[in-house]
Design an enzyme around this catalytic site. Structure first.
Site, PDB file in Angstrom:
ATOM      1  N   SER A  44       0.804  -1.219   0.000  1.00  0.00           N
ATOM      2  CA  SER A  44       0.000   0.000   0.000  1.00  0.00           C
ATOM      3  C   SER A  44       0.840   1.273   0.000  1.00  0.00           C
ATOM      4  CB  SER A  44      -0.954   0.000   1.192  1.00  0.00           C
ATOM      5  OG  SER A  44      -0.215   0.074   2.385  1.00  0.00           O
ATOM      6  N   HIS A  83       1.551   3.966   6.962  1.00  0.00           N
ATOM      7  CA  HIS A  83       0.976   4.880   5.990  1.00  0.00           C
ATOM      8  C   HIS A  83       1.466   6.302   6.212  1.00  0.00           C
ATOM      9  CE1 HIS A  83      -2.686   2.290   4.566  1.00  0.00           C
ATOM     10  NE2 HIS A  83      -1.528   1.876   4.079  1.00  0.00           N
ATOM     11  N   ASP A 109      -7.480   6.550   5.053  1.00  0.00           N
ATOM     12  CA  ASP A 109      -7.600   5.375   5.932  1.00  0.00           C
ATOM     13  C   ASP A 109      -8.866   5.330   6.793  1.00  0.00           C
ATOM     14  OD1 ASP A 109      -5.263   4.571   4.910  1.00  0.00           O
ATOM     15  OD2 ASP A 109      -4.050   4.932   6.698  1.00  0.00           O
TER      16      ASP A 109
END
Lengths: 167, 171
Positions: A44, A83, A109
């Site tokens: 990701s 992230h 998110d």
């Protein structure tokens, strides 16, 4: 005398295990992060981080900047997520709140957070900010957890080498 | 003691270990009683150190990182302090390679250190009488301590140590 020799042998083995564990714990204390080294498990964050990269974390920063890559954990979900911070703001108490997003993901998110949770608490939820990385090295641990043949192959090799090494 | 056990004559490590193991036999023949105070204190420190890590491991399973942060710091500091004490005993000049500490019936102390160079079949011995009062260093070739089959020759070692002690006492 025999019992002393055996105790010394036991200690030698115990020291190998315990010093590895204590070194890990010391690193955790120094970085103030419960898991100061993590392996990237998903794609990701491509192209910044690939699966198998090893990340080194630091959790003593008072504030996190937009653009920093953080590792966070949601209560109840055991896998830490790596992230990038997309937005940040402060609430009335001066707490820093973060919104994150994976570079390679289409959306932020919000869907990953717990129910009715709209932001990450910089103090409580993050495990650390990424300060350095080693590409690909962590792939060994991915192989170990995900590939049965690799795991038993490695165990077999270790067994063989202990048979052939003296002392 | 060494009776039936054979040592591999090609392994210096094994020859040294066998000789070290049989050192107390020679010294008890020479009427010294072994003292375990030094060994036992090393063992005690070692066991305490390892159990500190064990305690932290159990706590770590039970509690979150933040809950036991201070305790973790304390345990880690203690662990590394004790480990360095042990490391000191293993490597400092006075304590390194000490294989035997004993007393004769008059209470005179004897300390024996030994090691072998990696590629020479020599048993390098240091005998110290009293607290660094008199000291001698000598080499014994493993050819003298083992027969052609790898059986240990206790008498040779006893005789050699006896000779060296006698010479030291004359000084």
């Amino acid at each position: 005398m025999k019992i002393r020799q055996q105790l010394f042998q036991f200690l030698n083995l115990a020291f190998v295990l315990s010093s590895a564990f204590m070194a890990w714990k010391s690193l955790a204390v120094i970085t103030n992060s419960k898991s100061p080294i993590v392996v990237v498990l998903s794609g990701s964050m491509e192209p910044a981080f690939q699966r198998g990269d090893i990340l080194f974390l630091w959790n003593r920063d008072k504030m996190t900047n937009v653009g920093d890559v953080v590792v966070y954990e949601i209560a109840g979900k055991s896998i830490p997520i790596v992230h990038r911070v997309l937005r940040e703001h402060h609430n009335a108490q001066g707490k820093q709140l973060l919104l994150t997003k994976g570079d390679n993901n289409a959306v932020d998110d919000l869907g990953l957070y717990a129910k009715r949770m709209q932001y990450l608490d910089q103090k409580k939820d993050t495990i650390g900010t990424v300060k350095g990385y080693l590409p690909k090295v962590g792939y060994v641990t991915i192989l170990l957890t995900e590939n049965v043949y690799f795991r038993f192959g490695l165990l077999g090799l270790m067994g063989l080498s202990s048979l052939f090494s003296k002392e | 003691m060494a009776g039936l056990k054979k040592s591999n004559l090609n392994s210096i490590v094994e020859l040294r270990t066998t000789t070290d193991d049989n050192l107390p036999n020679s010294l008890s023949e020479l009427e010294y009683a072994q003292s375990f105070a030094f060994t036992d204190s090393q063992l005690a420190i070692g066991l305490i150190t390892v159990s500190l890590a064990g305690i932290l491991f159990l706590l770590d399973k039970k509690y979150e990182f933040d809950e036991i942060y201070t305790l973790t710091v304390v345990l880690a500091v203690l662990y590394f302090t004790l480990s360095s004490v042990l490391y000191y005993f293993k490597s400092a000049k006075n304590y390194k390679d000490v294989k035997y500490i004993g007393y004769d019936d008059k209470g005179n102390k004897i300390t024996i250190k030994s090691y072998s160079p990696k590629f020479e079949p020599l048993y390098k011995v240091t005998v110290i009488l009293g607290d660094n009062v008199r000291e001698t260093e000598f080499d014994i070739n493993y050819m003298e301590l083992f027969d052609a089959f790898g059986h240990f020759r206790q008498d040779e070692l006893t005789a050699r140590i006896k000779k060296e002690i006698a010479q030291l006492q004359k000084k």
